[in-house]
Structures are given as C-alpha cells and as structure tokens.
Design a protein around this motif. Sequence first.
Motif, short mmCIF file in Angstrom:
data_model
loop_
_atom_site.label_atom_id
_atom_site.label_comp_id
_atom_site.label_asym_id
_atom_site.label_seq_id
_atom_site.Cartn_x
_atom_site.Cartn_y
_atom_site.Cartn_z
N GLY A 16 42.77 53.41 53.97
CA GLY A 16 43.22 52.20 53.30
C GLY A 16 42.04 51.28 53.03
O GLY A 16 41.28 50.96 53.94
N LEU A 17 41.88 50.87 51.77
CA LEU A 17 40.81 49.95 51.38
C LEU A 17 41.47 48.63 50.99
O LEU A 17 42.20 48.57 50.00
N VAL A 18 41.23 47.59 51.77
CA VAL A 18 41.92 46.31 51.56
C VAL A 18 40.91 45.19 51.33
O VAL A 18 39.76 45.26 51.77
N GLY A 19 41.40 44.17 50.65
CA GLY A 19 40.57 42.99 50.38
C GLY A 19 41.24 42.16 49.31
O GLY A 19 42.04 42.67 48.51
N GLU A 20 40.91 40.88 49.27
CA GLU A 20 41.52 39.99 48.29
C GLU A 20 40.99 40.30 46.90
O GLU A 20 40.03 41.04 46.71
N SER A 21 41.62 39.70 45.88
CA SER A 21 41.18 39.87 44.51
C SER A 21 39.73 39.41 44.37
O SER A 21 39.36 38.36 44.90
N GLY A 22 38.92 40.20 43.67
CA GLY A 22 37.52 39.86 43.50
C GLY A 22 36.62 40.40 44.58
O GLY A 22 35.41 40.14 44.57
N SER A 23 37.16 41.19 45.51
CA SER A 23 36.33 41.71 46.61
C SER A 23 35.50 42.92 46.20
O SER A 23 34.61 43.33 46.95
N GLY A 24 35.78 43.51 45.05
CA GLY A 24 35.01 44.64 44.58
C GLY A 24 35.73 45.97 44.63
O GLY A 24 35.14 47.02 44.32
N LYS A 25 37.01 45.97 45.00
CA LYS A 25 37.76 47.23 45.13
C LYS A 25 37.83 47.97 43.79
O LYS A 25 37.56 49.18 43.73
#
Length: 303
Positions: free
Chosen positions: A61-70
């Motif tokens: 699972g790759l998580v992060g807020e919008s703009g984190s680079g996902k």
Amino acid sequence: MSDTSTGPIEHLTRTPVAADAPVVLAVDDLAVTFRGSGRRREPVRAVDGVSLSLRRGETLGLVGESGSGKSTLVRTLFGLNAPTRGSIRILDQDPNALSGRDLRRLRNRMQMVFQDPYSSLNPRLTTHDIVAEPLRLMGRYDRDRVVQLLADVGLGEDVLGRRPAQFSGGQRQRIGIARALALNPEILVLDEPVSALDVSVQAQVINLLIRLQEQHGLSYLFIAHDLSVVRHLSDRIAVMRAGQIVETGPAERVFHQPEDAYTRELLAAIPIPDPHRRGALTGAIPHPLQHPGAAAGPVSAAA
C-alpha cells in the motif's frame, strides 16, 4: 442498475507472503524532477530518492495526501515520465533498457486499474469490446476468454452488449478490473480503485481484489490516501510525503505503532463515526519547489 454483489460483506483472510518470495518490482533511489515554468525556473522535485520493492503475491500500500508524488511515481513506472536519477526493475528487467516488442511484452505483465470507473471506460464501446480490446491489440482475441474474465469479476454473459452508462460505479470498476486482467499480468497497479465508490461497494471490490490475488498469484501496488482502506488489503504500507518515502513497514505495525509523525497525523485524520470527534490534517503543506526534506514542516491533527 444496482451492483450485482449486494449480499453481506465478506471478511476474507489473505494468505501470508513467503519471506523468500521473489521481488517483481524494485525501485532504487528514484528521482523525478520537472523544469519550472514562468518567471520562476526552479526545478520541481516531484519524486526524490524513493526506494521500494514488491514481492510476488504481495500487496504494497502506497499512501499519502494529494501532491505527495504518488501519481508521478506511477507514471514513471509505466514510462510516462523519465527518471532523473535511480533505477526501476520490473520482473527483473530494466524497462528503460528495452524497446519495441520486448518493452511491449514487459508492459503487458504490469497493468493498471484506474481511480474513476466513469471516465476510464470508453462510453461508446460495449462491455465486450472494452474487455476484448487488449486481446485484439495483441492478436489474442477469444470470445470465451472475454466471458471468463467477466465471470471472474462477478458479471454474467448478459452484460456483453451493454455500455458503461448502463452500469453502476461498482460494476464499471469490475469491468475495468476484467480489462486489466485480460493479458494475464503479474502485477496490478491499483490507483485509488475504490475511492469513487460507496462504502458498501468499496468492501465488495476489495473482497474481489483479494479473491483474484489468491486465484492468480497477483502482486498489487495499491495507491490511496486513506489508510483505513489500505490496511484491509496490504501486507506492507509505504507512506509518501513531499516526494519521499517517510515510513515503510508491515501494515498492522504501521497502523498500530507508526514511527513517523506524518504517519501518525494521517491516522489521526481518518474519519471517526462520532459527531463530537473529528480528525483533520492541519499545518503547512510542503511547497513542491522546495527540497522535500527542508520543506517538511510540522503537521498536526485537530481533534
């Protein structure tokens, strides 16, 4: 039309991934930098020094807020962005060293399920043609194969002549999953595959993904911003902020004993079914023109 799977939500148990399972996706010190525009020409470091791995049969699972680079990371994995630094290996091959037929063959082995089931399907095509398209492009069309793919995702032969507008969001996502499975991939990149769906339908699609993984030995890179969703599907979780991986670990450990402050704030921001308790991320979001390490200012959760 309502979703076909409206029965009680299952709670499926996933088979643990063997510690010696081969690595099918490896990213080492990957960086992606874009040139600035306008009067400010500073480079934008969308991804900076990312390293991660995915084993056969595993879900990362790759998580992060919008703009984190996902999204930039995913586009780079599929060759849509050129890496500035670092390396990518997919099924023990370097996609940047391949071209022509060899590159197409490798790309067939890693497919994607998109976030929005309403915009990811061609509204002019029938269900049959949507699922059959990758098979036709590779010269492997077989109607029975199309029917079987739809059956695998819980849809019957009666939907072959229908178009996307005649389905619910959950059914459309099932069609998208069937299309992604058409070429027998070994890796699926799931880009927020349930975020546009109702909560009950989200659970049904997650259960479907678990069943398909068990049946086909698939490896998943599951991208999301909601840790509560990722937890149910992932073996491990990688947390991304401002283009960097700030924490990686087993899903239960990251969920119950997060080591990084940003991970703790993401967990605190998970909605709680209590009108007197609310969690939300507050504080400054790192500016993309600044170095991620220097830009990572304090973030707090309002309770």
